[in-house]
Write an enzyme that holds these catalytic residues in place. Structure first.
Site, PDB file in Angstrom:
ATOM      1  N   LYS A   1     -26.672  -5.198  16.791  1.00 58.53           N
ATOM      2  CA  LYS A   1     -27.662  -6.042  16.097  1.00 58.53           C
ATOM      3  C   LYS A   1     -29.081  -5.757  16.565  1.00 58.53           C
ATOM      4  O   LYS A   1     -30.017  -5.855  15.786  1.00 58.53           O
ATOM      5  CB  LYS A   1     -27.319  -7.521  16.269  1.00 58.53           C
ATOM      6  CG  LYS A   1     -26.101  -7.913  15.459  1.00 58.53           C
ATOM      7  CD  LYS A   1     -25.983  -9.405  15.266  1.00 58.53           C
ATOM      8  CE  LYS A   1     -24.868  -9.719  14.290  1.00 58.53           C
ATOM      9  NZ  LYS A   1     -24.432 -11.095  14.332  1.00 58.53           N
TER      10      LYS A   1
ATOM     11  N   LYS B   1     -16.805  -2.374   8.983  1.00 62.77           N
ATOM     12  CA  LYS B   1     -16.347  -3.757   8.856  1.00 62.77           C
ATOM     13  C   LYS B   1     -16.978  -4.429   7.629  1.00 62.77           C
ATOM     14  O   LYS B   1     -18.152  -4.191   7.349  1.00 62.77           O
ATOM     15  CB  LYS B   1     -16.782  -4.482  10.135  1.00 62.77           C
ATOM     16  CG  LYS B   1     -16.156  -5.810  10.381  1.00 62.77           C
ATOM     17  CD  LYS B   1     -16.653  -6.395  11.692  1.00 62.77           C
ATOM     18  CE  LYS B   1     -18.096  -6.841  11.571  1.00 62.77           C
ATOM     19  NZ  LYS B   1     -18.591  -7.627  12.704  1.00 62.77           N
TER      20      LYS B   1
ATOM     21  N   LYS C   1     -21.517  -9.658   6.310  1.00 60.48           N
ATOM     22  CA  LYS C   1     -22.516 -10.410   5.547  1.00 60.48           C
ATOM     23  C   LYS C   1     -23.786  -9.605   5.371  1.00 60.48           C
ATOM     24  O   LYS C   1     -24.534  -9.809   4.435  1.00 60.48           O
ATOM     25  CB  LYS C   1     -22.926 -11.679   6.317  1.00 60.48           C
ATOM     26  CG  LYS C   1     -21.838 -12.671   6.541  1.00 60.48           C
ATOM     27  CD  LYS C   1     -22.290 -13.778   7.503  1.00 60.48           C
ATOM     28  CE  LYS C   1     -21.099 -14.678   7.830  1.00 60.48           C
ATOM     29  NZ  LYS C   1     -21.387 -15.774   8.733  1.00 60.48           N
TER      30      LYS C   1
HETATM   31  P1  TYM Z   1     -19.215 -14.997  12.346  1.00 62.24           P
HETATM   32  O1  TYM Z   1     -19.893 -16.102  11.631  1.00 62.24           O
HETATM   33  O2  TYM Z   1     -19.856 -13.677  12.364  1.00 62.24           O
HETATM   34  O3  TYM Z   1     -17.762 -14.798  11.789  1.00 62.24           O
HETATM   35  C1  TYM Z   1     -16.890 -15.901  11.654  1.00 62.24           C
HETATM   36  C2  TYM Z   1     -15.461 -15.447  11.893  1.00 62.24           C
HETATM   37  O4  TYM Z   1     -15.106 -14.452  10.941  1.00 62.24           O
HETATM   38  C3  TYM Z   1     -14.553 -13.324  11.609  1.00 62.24           C
HETATM   39  N1  TYM Z   1     -14.902 -12.111  10.854  1.00 62.24           N
HETATM   40  C4  TYM Z   1     -14.004 -11.216  10.430  1.00 62.24           C
HETATM   41  N2  TYM Z   1     -12.663 -11.169  10.539  1.00 62.24           N
HETATM   42  C5  TYM Z   1     -12.036 -10.107   9.969  1.00 62.24           C
HETATM   43  N3  TYM Z   1     -12.686  -9.124   9.309  1.00 62.24           N
HETATM   44  C6  TYM Z   1     -14.029  -9.123   9.174  1.00 62.24           C
HETATM   45  N4  TYM Z   1     -14.647  -8.168   8.503  1.00 62.24           N
HETATM   46  C7  TYM Z   1     -14.754 -10.216   9.756  1.00 62.24           C
HETATM   47  N5  TYM Z   1     -16.069 -10.545   9.808  1.00 62.24           N
HETATM   48  C8  TYM Z   1     -16.135 -11.706  10.484  1.00 62.24           C
HETATM   49  C9  TYM Z   1     -15.203 -13.338  12.985  1.00 62.24           C
HETATM   50  O5  TYM Z   1     -14.426 -12.638  13.916  1.00 62.24           O
HETATM   51  C10 TYM Z   1     -15.264 -14.821  13.273  1.00 62.24           C
HETATM   52  O6  TYM Z   1     -14.033 -15.277  13.824  1.00 62.24           O
HETATM   53  N6  TYM Z   1     -19.748 -15.394  17.245  1.00 62.24           N
HETATM   54  C11 TYM Z   1     -18.989 -15.934  16.157  1.00 62.24           C
HETATM   55  C12 TYM Z   1     -19.267 -17.403  15.924  1.00 62.24           C
HETATM   56  C13 TYM Z   1     -19.059 -18.278  17.126  1.00 62.24           C
HETATM   57  C14 TYM Z   1     -17.805 -18.565  17.726  1.00 62.24           C
HETATM   58  C15 TYM Z   1     -18.091 -19.450  18.818  1.00 62.24           C
HETATM   59  C16 TYM Z   1     -16.494 -18.166  17.471  1.00 62.24           C
HETATM   60  C17 TYM Z   1     -20.013 -18.942  17.828  1.00 62.24           C
HETATM   61  N7  TYM Z   1     -19.428 -19.657  18.835  1.00 62.24           N
HETATM   62  C18 TYM Z   1     -17.083 -19.914  19.663  1.00 62.24           C
HETATM   63  C19 TYM Z   1     -15.478 -18.653  18.310  1.00 62.24           C
HETATM   64  C20 TYM Z   1     -15.782 -19.522  19.389  1.00 62.24           C
HETATM   65  C21 TYM Z   1     -19.364 -15.110  14.935  1.00 62.24           C
HETATM   66  O7  TYM Z   1     -20.111 -14.205  15.014  1.00 62.24           O
HETATM   67  O8  TYM Z   1     -18.875 -15.535  13.813  1.00 62.24           O
END
Ligand code: TYM
Length: 350
Positions: free
Chosen positions: A118, A211, A214
């Site tokens: 990022k 991957k 978004k």
């Molecule tokens: P975020 O918002 O990027 O993504 C949310 C969840 O979606 C999963 N994900 C995917 N799974 C499979 N294939 C993909 N292409 C894909 N893209 C996204 C992510 O693995 C995630 O589970 N850091 C986290 C948010 C967060 C969090 C936490 C998670 C903040 N605090 C505490 C767990 C525990 C994130 O970037 O989510």
């Protein structure tokens, strides 16, 4: 294990929730409700760690926070039985993150691949918040002393860091933890990542080695949870494939990232294994498989999109859910903060 099992996970309100978020995370959030007490958080504080041009500004953040909440509920999360809230309403996340900032090490954070990706080449210009992102994540989980964290594959490294932070806190403050009456010296659990199902890493529809994300400039690379039936069908039809027919066995998917991805999506949406999907479609051409996949996607996702639309049309209702969820989350977080402050040696009103 001395800890009560509890599930925590979060999703960023940064727009365009997609099939990867749904299959990698949200579907598993829904499942975990049957066996555990669950806390699901819209992580609005994480959402502002990149430039405002990336997260879109205040009105967009508010809109996206409501949209993720709507997606949780439309997908089947019950905000009465479990807790659904937005992170910024519970101050314990930020407070514990500060303590953890003093436990975590620069070297640990410098190794995080998500930060490297990022921040890109211009690291000097990345926000301190982006660097610190995984520490706040550890605080999110551990302020509830959660034991299980359903996430997609891309969050594995962050979860490992959460475990390292929990362990170092327990070690650094072991005597103090024992002095508070906790004889095994373990205050924080080491949270376990739950990375399960056939679609833990959903890939871009335009490039099976990237991957689904978004932030991809091409909207055709992903299926958004808000896409209508025609758009979904069109994106699947346009998805990149290779010229070979589908293999009849899972082994045949190796080195065929696009085929592997589409079969994984089909398996996850239909609740079957990849092997079972190949038993039905193996040997056939992509065109008929894609038709079946488009139909399955629409059947599974259109009701969610419809329900999301209905829910976001009533922002007052969504905000009330988030306020109620935060009140219940705060009660748990405040208790952890009191104990954490005592362990660290901070004076507080009793
Ligand atoms: P975020 O918002 O990027 O993504 C949310 C969840 O979606 C999963 N994900 C995917 N799974 C499979 N294939 C993909 N292409 C894909 N893209 C996204 C992510 O693995 C995630 O589970 N850091 C986290 C948010 C967060 C969090 C936490 C998670 C903040 N605090 C505490 C767990 C525990 C994130 O970037 O989510």
């Amino acid at each position: 294990m001395p800890f009560v099992e509890r599930v925590f996970s979060g999703v960023q309100p940064t727009g365009n929730l997609h099939l990867g978020n749904y299959l990698g995370a949200i579907v598993n959030f829904v499942k975990m409700q049957e066996t555990h007490n669950c806390i699901y958080c819209v992580v609005d504080m994480h959402a502002i760690t990149q430039g405002v041009d990336v997260w879109g500004g205040p009105a967009e953040l508010t809109r996206n926070t409501r949209e993720v909440t709507a997606a949780f509920i439309a997908a089947g999360i019950d905000p009465k039985k479990h807790i659904v809230f937005n992170q910024s309403q519970v101050s314990g996340h930020a407070e514990l993150a500060w303590i953890f900032n003093c436990v975590a090490r620069m070297g640990w954070l410098g190794r995080m691949t998500q930060f490297k990706e990022k921040a890109g080449k211009d690291r000097e210009n990345a926000s301190v918040g982006l660097f610190d992102y995984p520490v706040l994540m550890a605080a999110d989980i551990l302020v509830y002393r959660a034991t299980h964290v359903p996430v997609g594959e891309d969050q594995k490294q962050h979860l490992e860091l959460s475990r390292d932070i929990a362990q170092k806190f327990n070690n650094d403050f072991g005597d103090s933890i024992r002095a508070q009456g906790n004889n095994d010296g373990l205050f924080f659990p080491l949270p376990e990542p739950l990375i399960t199902g056939p679609a833990t890493r959903v890939m871009s529809l335009r490039d099976g080695t990237k991957k689904m994300s978004k932030s991809d400039a091409s909207d055709n690379s992903r299926i958004n949870l808000t896409d209508d039936a025609d758009t979904i069908a069109q994106k699947i039809r346009k998805a990149k494939t290779d010229p070979e027919p589908l293999p009849t066995e899972e082994k045949g998917l190796e080195a065929r990232p696009e085929a592997d991805n589409l079969v994984g999506i089909f398996a996850a949406l239909s609740g079957r294994s990849k092997a079972e999907v190949l038993r039905e479609f193996g040997g056939g051409q992509f065109s008929s498989f894609k038709n079946a996949l488009a139909e399955l996607c629409v059947t599974k996702l259109a009701p969610i999109a419809g329900e999301m639309k209905r829910l976001v049309a009533d922002p007052g209702h969504i905000d009330a859910i988030l306020i109620d969820g935060s009140d219940r989350a705060r009660a748990i977080a405040d208790e952890t903060m009191k104990l954490s402050k005592d362990i660290v040696g901070f004076i507080r009103r009793r």
